[in-house]
Motif scaffolding. Structure first.
Motif, PDB file in Angstrom:
ATOM      1  N   LEU A  93       0.821  -1.204   0.000  1.00  0.00           N
ATOM      2  CA  LEU A  93       0.000   0.000   0.000  1.00  0.00           C
ATOM      3  C   LEU A  93       0.857   1.258   0.000  1.00  0.00           C
ATOM      4  N   LYS A  94       2.043   1.187   0.611  1.00  0.00           N
ATOM      5  CA  LYS A  94       2.944   2.342   0.580  1.00  0.00           C
ATOM      6  C   LYS A  94       3.324   2.679  -0.855  1.00  0.00           C
ATOM      7  N   ARG A  95       3.637   1.655  -1.647  1.00  0.00           N
ATOM      8  CA  ARG A  95       4.001   1.882  -3.049  1.00  0.00           C
ATOM      9  C   ARG A  95       2.826   2.487  -3.811  1.00  0.00           C
ATOM     10  N   CYS A  96       1.651   1.922  -3.576  1.00  0.00           N
ATOM     11  CA  CYS A  96       0.469   2.423  -4.289  1.00  0.00           C
ATOM     12  C   CYS A  96       0.178   3.868  -3.901  1.00  0.00           C
ATOM     13  N   PHE A  97       0.277   4.174  -2.607  1.00  0.00           N
ATOM     14  CA  PHE A  97      -0.016   5.531  -2.156  1.00  0.00           C
ATOM     15  C   PHE A  97       0.989   6.529  -2.727  1.00  0.00           C
ATOM     16  N   ALA A  98       2.255   6.114  -2.830  1.00  0.00           N
ATOM     17  CA  ALA A  98       3.292   7.013  -3.361  1.00  0.00           C
ATOM     18  C   ALA A  98       2.970   7.468  -4.776  1.00  0.00           C
ATOM     19  N   CYS A  99       2.217   6.666  -5.523  1.00  0.00           N
ATOM     20  CA  CYS A  99       1.886   7.029  -6.905  1.00  0.00           C
ATOM     21  C   CYS A  99       1.023   8.285  -6.988  1.00  0.00           C
ATOM     22  N   PHE A 100       0.304   8.609  -5.911  1.00  0.00           N
ATOM     23  CA  PHE A 100      -0.545   9.794  -5.947  1.00  0.00           C
ATOM     24  C   PHE A 100       0.280  11.071  -6.036  1.00  0.00           C
ATOM     25  N   SER A 101       1.576  10.976  -5.768  1.00  0.00           N
ATOM     26  CA  SER A 101       2.432  12.163  -5.915  1.00  0.00           C
ATOM     27  C   SER A 101       2.558  12.576  -7.384  1.00  0.00           C
ATOM     28  N   LEU A 102       2.161  11.698  -8.300  1.00  0.00           N
ATOM     29  CA  LEU A 102       2.216  12.017  -9.724  1.00  0.00           C
ATOM     30  C   LEU A 102       1.049  12.908 -10.151  1.00  0.00           C
ATOM     31  N   PHE A 103       0.012  13.003  -9.302  1.00  0.00           N
ATOM     32  CA  PHE A 103      -1.150  13.828  -9.619  1.00  0.00           C
ATOM     33  C   PHE A 103      -1.014  15.200  -8.972  1.00  0.00           C
ATOM     34  N   LYS A 104      -1.625  16.187  -9.585  1.00  0.00           N
ATOM     35  CA  LYS A 104      -1.656  17.516  -8.982  1.00  0.00           C
ATOM     36  C   LYS A 104      -2.538  17.505  -7.743  1.00  0.00           C
ATOM     37  N   LYS A 105      -2.311  18.482  -6.862  1.00  0.00           N
ATOM     38  CA  LYS A 105      -3.128  18.600  -5.661  1.00  0.00           C
ATOM     39  C   LYS A 105      -4.600  18.775  -6.052  1.00  0.00           C
ATOM     40  N   ASP A 106      -5.482  18.077  -5.333  1.00  0.00           N
ATOM     41  CA  ASP A 106      -6.938  18.139  -5.545  1.00  0.00           C
ATOM     42  C   ASP A 106      -7.369  17.589  -6.899  1.00  0.00           C
ATOM     43  N   PHE A 107      -6.490  16.810  -7.553  1.00  0.00           N
ATOM     44  CA  PHE A 107      -6.850  16.195  -8.827  1.00  0.00           C
ATOM     45  C   PHE A 107      -7.919  15.132  -8.605  1.00  0.00           C
ATOM     46  N   THR A 163     -10.321   3.446 -12.228  1.00  0.00           N
ATOM     47  CA  THR A 163      -9.725   2.703 -13.340  1.00  0.00           C
ATOM     48  C   THR A 163      -8.403   3.318 -13.789  1.00  0.00           C
ATOM     49  N   ASN A 164      -8.310   4.661 -13.730  1.00  0.00           N
ATOM     50  CA  ASN A 164      -7.052   5.329 -14.098  1.00  0.00           C
ATOM     51  C   ASN A 164      -5.924   4.903 -13.165  1.00  0.00           C
ATOM     52  N   VAL A 165      -6.239   4.883 -11.881  1.00  0.00           N
ATOM     53  CA  VAL A 165      -5.225   4.531 -10.891  1.00  0.00           C
ATOM     54  C   VAL A 165      -4.851   3.054 -11.003  1.00  0.00           C
ATOM     55  N   THR A 166      -5.854   2.211 -11.222  1.00  0.00           N
ATOM     56  CA  THR A 166      -5.597   0.773 -11.337  1.00  0.00           C
ATOM     57  C   THR A 166      -4.671   0.469 -12.500  1.00  0.00           C
ATOM     58  N   VAL A 167      -4.898   1.129 -13.645  1.00  0.00           N
ATOM     59  CA  VAL A 167      -4.030   0.922 -14.823  1.00  0.00           C
ATOM     60  C   VAL A 167      -2.588   1.314 -14.497  1.00  0.00           C
ATOM     61  N   LEU A 168      -2.416   2.428 -13.787  1.00  0.00           N
ATOM     62  CA  LEU A 168      -1.073   2.879 -13.408  1.00  0.00           C
ATOM     63  C   LEU A 168      -0.406   1.874 -12.477  1.00  0.00           C
ATOM     64  N   TRP A 169      -1.136   1.450 -11.446  1.00  0.00           N
ATOM     65  CA  TRP A 169      -0.578   0.471 -10.504  1.00  0.00           C
ATOM     66  C   TRP A 169      -0.208  -0.840 -11.202  1.00  0.00           C
ATOM     67  N   ASP A 170      -1.075  -1.262 -12.110  1.00  0.00           N
ATOM     68  CA  ASP A 170      -0.832  -2.520 -12.825  1.00  0.00           C
ATOM     69  C   ASP A 170       0.404  -2.405 -13.717  1.00  0.00           C
ATOM     70  N   ALA A 171       0.547  -1.255 -14.401  1.00  0.00           N
ATOM     71  CA  ALA A 171       1.707  -1.051 -15.284  1.00  0.00           C
ATOM     72  C   ALA A 171       3.016  -1.064 -14.502  1.00  0.00           C
ATOM     73  N   LEU A 172       2.967  -0.594 -13.263  1.00  0.00           N
ATOM     74  CA  LEU A 172       4.167  -0.558 -12.421  1.00  0.00           C
ATOM     75  C   LEU A 172       4.419  -1.883 -11.704  1.00  0.00           C
ATOM     76  N   GLY A 173       3.497  -2.819 -11.861  1.00  0.00           N
ATOM     77  CA  GLY A 173       3.681  -4.131 -11.233  1.00  0.00           C
ATOM     78  C   GLY A 173       3.374  -4.148  -9.752  1.00  0.00           C
ATOM     79  N   TYR A 174       2.539  -3.232  -9.288  1.00  0.00           N
ATOM     80  CA  TYR A 174       2.246  -3.121  -7.857  1.00  0.00           C
ATOM     81  C   TYR A 174       1.062  -3.976  -7.414  1.00  0.00           C
ATOM     82  N   LEU A 175       0.269  -4.482  -8.365  1.00  0.00           N
ATOM     83  CA  LEU A 175      -0.955  -5.189  -7.991  1.00  0.00           C
ATOM     84  C   LEU A 175      -0.710  -6.688  -7.873  1.00  0.00           C
ATOM     85  N   PRO A 176      -1.219  -7.309  -6.807  1.00  0.00           N
ATOM     86  CA  PRO A 176      -1.139  -8.766  -6.713  1.00  0.00           C
ATOM     87  C   PRO A 176      -2.067  -9.413  -7.735  1.00  0.00           C
ATOM     88  N   SER A 177      -1.827 -10.657  -8.064  1.00  0.00           N
ATOM     89  CA  SER A 177      -2.677 -11.353  -9.024  1.00  0.00           C
ATOM     90  C   SER A 177      -4.088 -11.503  -8.457  1.00  0.00           C
TER      91      SER A 177
END
Length: 229
Positions: free
Chosen positions: A166-180, A185-199
């Motif tokens: 969850l720390k890795r997943c939460f860190a990805c929110f730093s890529l978004f602007k404040k209050d974005f 589905t957008n976040v899931t695609v990003l997490w999946d591309a980075l290999g953060y999601l379990p099967s």
């Protein structure tokens, strides 16, 4: 365990007590049941209570015997009162109308959080230069010097309690602007591309996994304005 229960019984037998368990993070229901058995084994007077505070909705559900009371931010008036208490000596605020005006803008950034109000108010105590106040007003709180009992160390405790995935997943929110505003589905695609999601488990999809992780972050108060369609 028997010694602890005996000690509690001797201290509290026949007495009306209020036991406060503050800032609880353990989500293990077995541990809570063990503690509950000890507490229930104490013959306290009628009306005895146990009060639990936590930043985790899961802990509240595990330990709660009544519906949890979700704390909201302070009102605008109360927020300003807390800020003034920490930024000025008692009765001095009216001597500095310009600083008070800037203080009102600073208070808006705190979202009604008492610890943030105290942190920023304390950082300006005995400072009467307008530029010092404008510096605080124009900066985010994490860009300001912090002490051990300020808001960032308290927030870091919440982060430290997250599982590593969850720390890795939460860190990805730093890529978004404040209050974005984003879709799950957008976040899931990003997490999946980075290999953060379990099967996904049988019968579940990647979207289901991402949705559950978002709910895990929400339950720990890491997300706000969460709309479930």
């Amino acid at each position: 365990m028997e010694q602890l229960q005996s000690h509690l019984r001797n201290k509290l037998v026949g007495q009306k007590f209020l036991l406060i368990l503050d800032d609880v993070w353990n989500e293990d229901r077995v541990k809570w049941e063990e503690l509950k058995d000890i507490i229930q084994g104490v013959a306290g007077a009628e009306g005895s209570k146990v009060l639990v505070t936590t930043r985790s909705h899961t802990v509240a559900n595990v330990m709660g015997t009544t519906s949890p009371h979700i704390l909201q931010g302070l009102s605008k008036e109360d927020s300003l009162s807390v800020f003034v208490k920490w930024a000025f000596k008692e009765g001095e605020v009216e001597n500095y109308p310009e600083l008070k005006k800037i203080g009102e803008d600073i208070v808006k950034k705190c979202g009604g959080l008492p610890l943030a109000l105290r942190t920023l108010g304390s950082s300006l105590f005995l400072k009467f230069d307008i530029e010092d106040w404008k510096f605080v007003m124009d900066n985010e709180i994490w860009n300001l010097p912090q002490k051990e009992d300020d808001i960032l160390p308290a927030l870091k405790l919440s982060y430290d309690q997250l599982p590593s995935y969850l720390k890795r997943c939460f860190a990805c929110f730093s890529l978004f602007k404040k209050d974005f505003r984003f879709l799950n589905t957008n976040v899931t695609v990003l997490w999946d591309a980075l290999g953060y999601l379990p099967s996904p488990k049988e019968g579940k999809t990647i979207d289901d996994v991402g949705y559950q992780l978002l709910h895990d972050l929400l339950s720990r108060s890491f997300l706000q304005d969460f709309i479930d369609f």
